[in-house]
Scaffold this active site. Structure first.
Site, PDB file in Angstrom:
ATOM      1  N   ASN A   1     -45.334   5.950 -21.676  1.00  0.00           N
ATOM      2  CA  ASN A   1     -45.199   5.078 -20.497  1.00  0.00           C
ATOM      3  C   ASN A   1     -43.733   4.842 -20.131  1.00  0.00           C
ATOM      4  OD1 ASN A   1     -46.129   3.643 -18.327  1.00  0.00           O
ATOM      5  ND2 ASN A   1     -46.243   1.708 -19.453  1.00  0.00           N
TER       6      ASN A   1
ATOM      7  N   SER B   1     -32.378  -4.097 -22.404  1.00  0.00           N
ATOM      8  CA  SER B   1     -32.676  -5.243 -23.268  1.00  0.00           C
ATOM      9  C   SER B   1     -31.578  -5.438 -24.295  1.00  0.00           C
ATOM     10  CB  SER B   1     -33.996  -4.956 -23.984  1.00  0.00           C
ATOM     11  OG  SER B   1     -34.237  -5.899 -24.988  1.00  0.00           O
TER      12      SER B   1
ATOM     13  N   TYR C   1     -40.385   0.636 -29.089  1.00  0.00           N
ATOM     14  CA  TYR C   1     -40.033  -0.022 -27.823  1.00  0.00           C
ATOM     15  C   TYR C   1     -38.520  -0.009 -27.617  1.00  0.00           C
ATOM     16  CZ  TYR C   1     -38.749  -3.629 -24.528  1.00  0.00           C
ATOM     17  OH  TYR C   1     -38.152  -4.300 -23.484  1.00  0.00           O
TER      18      TYR C   1
ATOM     19  N   LYS D   1     -35.878   2.004 -24.706  1.00  0.00           N
ATOM     20  CA  LYS D   1     -34.827   1.420 -23.846  1.00  0.00           C
ATOM     21  C   LYS D   1     -33.514   2.195 -24.041  1.00  0.00           C
ATOM     22  CE  LYS D   1     -37.273  -1.513 -21.745  1.00  0.00           C
ATOM     23  NZ  LYS D   1     -37.547  -1.411 -20.320  1.00  0.00           N
TER      24      LYS D   1
ATOM     25  N   ASN E   1     -33.072 -13.370 -23.549  1.00  0.00           N
ATOM     26  CA  ASN E   1     -34.473 -13.823 -23.638  1.00  0.00           C
ATOM     27  C   ASN E   1     -34.886 -14.592 -22.385  1.00  0.00           C
ATOM     28  OD1 ASN E   1     -33.633 -13.171 -26.393  1.00  0.00           O
ATOM     29  ND2 ASN E   1     -35.586 -14.032 -27.009  1.00  0.00           N
TER      30      ASN E   1
ATOM     31  N   LEU F   1     -41.665 -16.800 -28.041  1.00  0.00           N
ATOM     32  CA  LEU F   1     -41.589 -18.212 -28.437  1.00  0.00           C
ATOM     33  C   LEU F   1     -42.087 -19.171 -27.352  1.00  0.00           C
ATOM     34  CD1 LEU F   1     -40.648 -20.357 -30.467  1.00  0.00           C
ATOM     35  CD2 LEU F   1     -38.374 -20.214 -29.430  1.00  0.00           C
TER      36      LEU F   1
ATOM     37  N   GLY G   1     -38.390  -7.811 -38.870  1.00  0.00           N
ATOM     38  CA  GLY G   1     -37.704  -7.175 -37.739  1.00  0.00           C
ATOM     39  C   GLY G   1     -36.845  -8.125 -36.922  1.00  0.00           C
ATOM     40  N   ASP G   2     -36.986  -9.450 -37.134  1.00  0.00           N
ATOM     41  CA  ASP G   2     -36.179 -10.393 -36.351  1.00  0.00           C
ATOM     42  C   ASP G   2     -34.720 -10.374 -36.800  1.00  0.00           C
ATOM     43  OD1 ASP G   2     -38.060 -11.333 -34.630  1.00  0.00           O
ATOM     44  OD2 ASP G   2     -38.434 -13.224 -35.685  1.00  0.00           O
TER      45      ASP G   2
HETATM   46  P1  NAD Z   1     -44.374  -7.399 -17.739  1.00  0.00           P
HETATM   47  O1  NAD Z   1     -45.303  -6.672 -18.637  1.00  0.00           O
HETATM   48  O2  NAD Z   1     -44.762  -8.769 -17.306  1.00  0.00           O
HETATM   49  O3  NAD Z   1     -44.114  -6.523 -16.420  1.00  0.00           O
HETATM   50  C1  NAD Z   1     -44.153  -5.122 -16.405  1.00  0.00           C
HETATM   51  C2  NAD Z   1     -45.105  -4.718 -15.274  1.00  0.00           C
HETATM   52  O4  NAD Z   1     -45.150  -3.289 -15.194  1.00  0.00           O
HETATM   53  C3  NAD Z   1     -46.540  -5.191 -15.506  1.00  0.00           C
HETATM   54  O5  NAD Z   1     -46.976  -5.901 -14.355  1.00  0.00           O
HETATM   55  C4  NAD Z   1     -47.343  -3.899 -15.722  1.00  0.00           C
HETATM   56  O6  NAD Z   1     -48.651  -4.024 -15.191  1.00  0.00           O
HETATM   57  C5  NAD Z   1     -46.488  -2.882 -15.001  1.00  0.00           C
HETATM   58  N1  NAD Z   1     -46.580  -1.508 -15.538  1.00  0.00           N
HETATM   59  C6  NAD Z   1     -46.466  -1.123 -16.837  1.00  0.00           C
HETATM   60  N2  NAD Z   1     -46.599   0.213 -16.929  1.00  0.00           N
HETATM   61  C7  NAD Z   1     -46.772   0.684 -15.667  1.00  0.00           C
HETATM   62  C8  NAD Z   1     -46.970   1.973 -15.100  1.00  0.00           C
HETATM   63  N3  NAD Z   1     -47.037   3.072 -15.855  1.00  0.00           N
HETATM   64  N4  NAD Z   1     -47.106   2.084 -13.762  1.00  0.00           N
HETATM   65  C9  NAD Z   1     -47.060   0.983 -12.967  1.00  0.00           C
HETATM   66  N5  NAD Z   1     -46.894  -0.259 -13.447  1.00  0.00           N
HETATM   67  C10 NAD Z   1     -46.752  -0.407 -14.775  1.00  0.00           C
HETATM   68  O7  NAD Z   1     -42.936  -7.399 -18.421  1.00  0.00           O
HETATM   69  P2  NAD Z   1     -41.633  -8.227 -18.045  1.00  0.00           P
HETATM   70  O8  NAD Z   1     -41.427  -9.240 -19.085  1.00  0.00           O
HETATM   71  O9  NAD Z   1     -41.657  -8.633 -16.628  1.00  0.00           O
HETATM   72  O10 NAD Z   1     -40.541  -7.103 -18.285  1.00  0.00           O
HETATM   73  C11 NAD Z   1     -40.061  -6.297 -17.221  1.00  0.00           C
HETATM   74  C12 NAD Z   1     -39.095  -5.270 -17.773  1.00  0.00           C
HETATM   75  O11 NAD Z   1     -38.020  -5.936 -18.446  1.00  0.00           O
HETATM   76  C13 NAD Z   1     -39.687  -4.297 -18.796  1.00  0.00           C
HETATM   77  O12 NAD Z   1     -39.094  -3.033 -18.614  1.00  0.00           O
HETATM   78  C14 NAD Z   1     -39.262  -4.893 -20.120  1.00  0.00           C
HETATM   79  O13 NAD Z   1     -39.190  -3.919 -21.120  1.00  0.00           O
HETATM   80  C15 NAD Z   1     -37.902  -5.444 -19.763  1.00  0.00           C
HETATM   81  N6  NAD Z   1     -37.442  -6.551 -20.629  1.00  0.00           N
HETATM   82  C16 NAD Z   1     -38.250  -7.646 -20.796  1.00  0.00           C
HETATM   83  C17 NAD Z   1     -37.824  -8.689 -21.611  1.00  0.00           C
HETATM   84  C18 NAD Z   1     -38.690  -9.901 -21.862  1.00  0.00           C
HETATM   85  O14 NAD Z   1     -38.444 -10.609 -22.824  1.00  0.00           O
HETATM   86  N7  NAD Z   1     -39.695 -10.195 -21.028  1.00  0.00           N
HETATM   87  C19 NAD Z   1     -36.560  -8.617 -22.227  1.00  0.00           C
HETATM   88  C20 NAD Z   1     -35.772  -7.499 -22.018  1.00  0.00           C
HETATM   89  C21 NAD Z   1     -36.231  -6.460 -21.210  1.00  0.00           C
HETATM   90  C1  WQD Z   2     -37.498 -15.758 -30.199  1.00  0.00           C
HETATM   91  C2  WQD Z   2     -37.285 -16.506 -31.505  1.00  0.00           C
HETATM   92  C3  WQD Z   2     -38.625 -15.693 -33.332  1.00  0.00           C
HETATM   93  C4  WQD Z   2     -42.510 -16.819 -31.736  1.00  0.00           C
HETATM   94  C5  WQD Z   2     -38.211 -10.202 -27.982  1.00  0.00           C
HETATM   95  C6  WQD Z   2     -37.992  -8.723 -28.140  1.00  0.00           C
HETATM   96  C7  WQD Z   2     -36.757  -8.303 -27.379  1.00  0.00           C
HETATM   97  C8  WQD Z   2     -36.833  -8.771 -25.931  1.00  0.00           C
HETATM   98  C9  WQD Z   2     -37.159 -10.226 -25.836  1.00  0.00           C
HETATM   99  C10 WQD Z   2     -37.806  -7.058 -24.575  1.00  0.00           C
HETATM  100  C11 WQD Z   2     -37.233 -15.592 -32.725  1.00  0.00           C
HETATM  101  C12 WQD Z   2     -38.997 -17.117 -32.972  1.00  0.00           C
HETATM  102  C13 WQD Z   2     -41.156 -16.623 -31.900  1.00  0.00           C
HETATM  103  C14 WQD Z   2     -43.178 -17.762 -32.572  1.00  0.00           C
HETATM  104  C15 WQD Z   2     -41.080 -18.262 -33.632  1.00  0.00           C
HETATM  105  N1  WQD Z   2     -37.911  -8.121 -25.228  1.00  0.00           N
HETATM  106  N2  WQD Z   2     -40.449 -17.330 -32.830  1.00  0.00           N
HETATM  107  N3  WQD Z   2     -42.426 -18.455 -33.473  1.00  0.00           N
HETATM  108  O1  WQD Z   2     -37.848 -11.620 -30.740  1.00  0.00           O
HETATM  109  O2  WQD Z   2     -35.799 -12.631 -29.637  1.00  0.00           O
HETATM  110  O3  WQD Z   2     -37.062 -10.874 -28.487  1.00  0.00           O
HETATM  111  O4  WQD Z   2     -38.325 -10.529 -26.599  1.00  0.00           O
HETATM  112  O5  WQD Z   2     -36.885  -6.320 -24.448  1.00  0.00           O
HETATM  113  O6  WQD Z   2     -36.696  -6.927 -27.444  1.00  0.00           O
HETATM  114  O7  WQD Z   2     -37.816  -8.434 -29.513  1.00  0.00           O
HETATM  115  O8  WQD Z   2     -38.058 -13.095 -28.678  1.00  0.00           O
HETATM  116  O9  WQD Z   2     -39.516 -14.968 -27.995  1.00  0.00           O
HETATM  117  O10 WQD Z   2     -40.376 -13.281 -29.688  1.00  0.00           O
HETATM  118  O11 WQD Z   2     -38.600 -14.869 -30.365  1.00  0.00           O
HETATM  119  O12 WQD Z   2     -40.453 -18.907 -34.471  1.00  0.00           O
HETATM  120  O13 WQD Z   2     -44.404 -17.957 -32.483  1.00  0.00           O
HETATM  121  O14 WQD Z   2     -38.415 -17.370 -31.718  1.00  0.00           O
HETATM  122  O15 WQD Z   2     -38.658 -15.517 -34.716  1.00  0.00           O
HETATM  123  O16 WQD Z   2     -36.285 -16.119 -33.611  1.00  0.00           O
HETATM  124  P1  WQD Z   2     -37.163 -12.051 -29.537  1.00  0.00           P
HETATM  125  P2  WQD Z   2     -39.234 -14.050 -29.140  1.00  0.00           P
END
Ligand code: NAD
Ligand code: WQD
Length: 341
Positions: free
Chosen positions: A101, A126, A151, A155, A180, A201, A298-299
């Site tokens: 994906n 990220s 994952y 990225k 975050n 969280l 992994g944290d």
């Molecule tokens: P999300 O899952 O809410 O949004 C992603 C959207 O993409 C969803 O609505 C899903 O239905 C759609 N999607 C997934 N695969 C698809 C495909 N093949 N074709 C069309 N649509 C598709 O996630 P989010 O939290 O809004 O994250 C958005 C982006 O930011 C992602 O790339 C994620 O990796 C990145 N990101 C998120 C976080 C976070 O903590 N939320 C942190 C860092 C980076």
């Molecule tokens: C935050 C803190 C947990 C849940 C993740 C992905 C990262 C990015 C953002 C996409 C940590 C603690 C959590 C719970 C807890 N995503 N925690 N109890 O792990 O920093 O980042 O989302 O790119 O790649 O790894 O975010 O919100 O899961 O955790 O104590 O029930 O809260 O241990 O310290 P994280 P998180």
């Protein structure tokens, strides 16, 4: 009004960015296969902005569907690519789903964008690329660490694909490394709606406060931090959404200095898990049962952003506080669960 293609535009960050784009005078066009979102998000967007974006329930892994959207919208001015699978734990269980994906979708999108001559491209990266950083706060020049999950690896690979392509094609890319994201639009008309048990969280906190979960587990209080709990940089999703508009304008106005640029998008401030929990209780007055348990594998201990480059180069800084984000997250949770208090 310029049309901007927003993939994953019904997801959490995408939907808030669609609102920010519409409010900045753009016309977002959304592709989202609804694999992690719901069609009703469009209603929330329309209610907030008074504008209902064009929407395609298409899968980016199907190249002909991507092509069809470029053909239907020949005047697209740029692309913001959110669509991806995003759960770290799930990616360990289902690596092929994540590689397919997150990488095939990008390849299809890039091929069709280049064929259509659409060159400004914003990518969702990220802070996970930094792993456990050697120095804090992390700057964009600090080394990308070997990924600890499929994952995270997608990225890193996606950033490399974009860097290599921008070196030889007219593509202009900004990769935003989000820290975050938390919170919701202050109207509570859109927000984060995780499927199943939340991994992150803040949705776990709001669902526990709403009575859906018995207690929050705090994963470890033996980290080498002031209160022993892990530290992250929590950014209001609307600040993050606005960063996309700012980055897009940089590309549209040709103010980028390189054809592949990277920016940290965080607040520049680290908060511990315990600080988040205490702030939530103070701000909402709601009881939040919690218990300390062992660390989550992994944290990392601590990560927060050096935001100097975003401030100086993009002219963007986060404006909202963590307290405000937690209040907005709670308003949204209450709305979703029909809670009156
Ligand atoms: P999300 O899952 O809410 O949004 C992603 C959207 O993409 C969803 O609505 C899903 O239905 C759609 N999607 C997934 N695969 C698809 C495909 N093949 N074709 C069309 N649509 C598709 O996630 P989010 O939290 O809004 O994250 C958005 C982006 O930011 C992602 O790339 C994620 O990796 C990145 N990101 C998120 C976080 C976070 O903590 N939320 C942190 C860092 C980076
Ligand atoms: C935050 C803190 C947990 C849940 C993740 C992905 C990262 C990015 C953002 C996409 C940590 C603690 C959590 C719970 C807890 N995503 N925690 N109890 O792990 O920093 O980042 O989302 O790119 O790649 O790894 O975010 O919100 O899961 O955790 O104590 O029930 O809260 O241990 O310290 P994280 P998180």
């Amino acid at each position: 009004m310029k049309e901007i293609l927003v993939t994953g535009g019904l997801g959490y960050i995408g939907s808030h960015t669609v609102v920010a784009l519409a409010e900045a005078g753009f016309r977002p066009v959304i592709i989202d296969d609804l694999s992690n979102s719901r069609r009703e998000v469009l209603d929330g967007i329309a209610q907030i902005t008074g504008f209902r974006p064009a929407f395609y329930a298409y899968d980016l892994r199907r190249r002909h569907q991507v092509k069809e959207v470029f053909e239907a919208h020949p005047d697209l001015a740029g692309i913001i690519h959110f669509a991806a699978s995003k759960y770290v734990g799930e990616s360990v269980e289902k690596p092929l789903l994540y590689y397919e994906n997150n990488i095939c979708s990008l390849l299809n999108l890039l091929n069709e964008a280049l064929a259509a001559g659409v060159h400004p491209f914003i990518f969702s990266s990220s802070c996970t690329v930094y792993g456990e950083p050697e120095q804090l706060p992390v700057t964009e020049d600090m080394p990308v660490q070997p990924a600890t999950s499929p994952y995270g690896n997608t990225k890193q690979i996606d950033e490399e694909i974009l860097r290599d392509t921008a070196a030889v094609e007219p593509l202009r890319v900004i990769a935003l490394r989000y820290f975050n994201p938390i919170g919701a639009h202050p109207s509570a008309l859109i927000g984060e709606l995780p499927v199943g048990v939340p991994q992150n969280l803040v949705p776990f906190i709001t669902q526990t406060a709403a009575g859906l979960r018995d207690e929050l587990k705090i994963f470890g209080n033996d980290y080498p931090t002031p209160d022993g709990t892990a530290i992250r940089d929590y950014i209001h999703v609307m600040d993050l959404a606005e960063a996309h508009v700012t980055a897009l304008n940089r590309l549209l106005e040709g103010r980028n200095k390189e054809n592949f640029e990277v920016f940290n998008i965080g607040t520049g401030k680290g908060s511990s898990v315990m600080e988040v929990v205490k702030t939530f209780i103070e701000e909402t007055g709601v009881d939040l049962p919690y218990r300390i348990t062992g660390r989550r594998p992994g944290d990392v201990t601590a990560v927060w952003a050096d935001t100097t480059r975003a401030r100086k180069e993009l002219g963007w800084t986060a404006r909202r506080t963590m307290a405000q984000a937690l209040r907005d997250a709670w308003q949204w949770e209450k709305k979703v669960r029909n809670i009156e208090k």
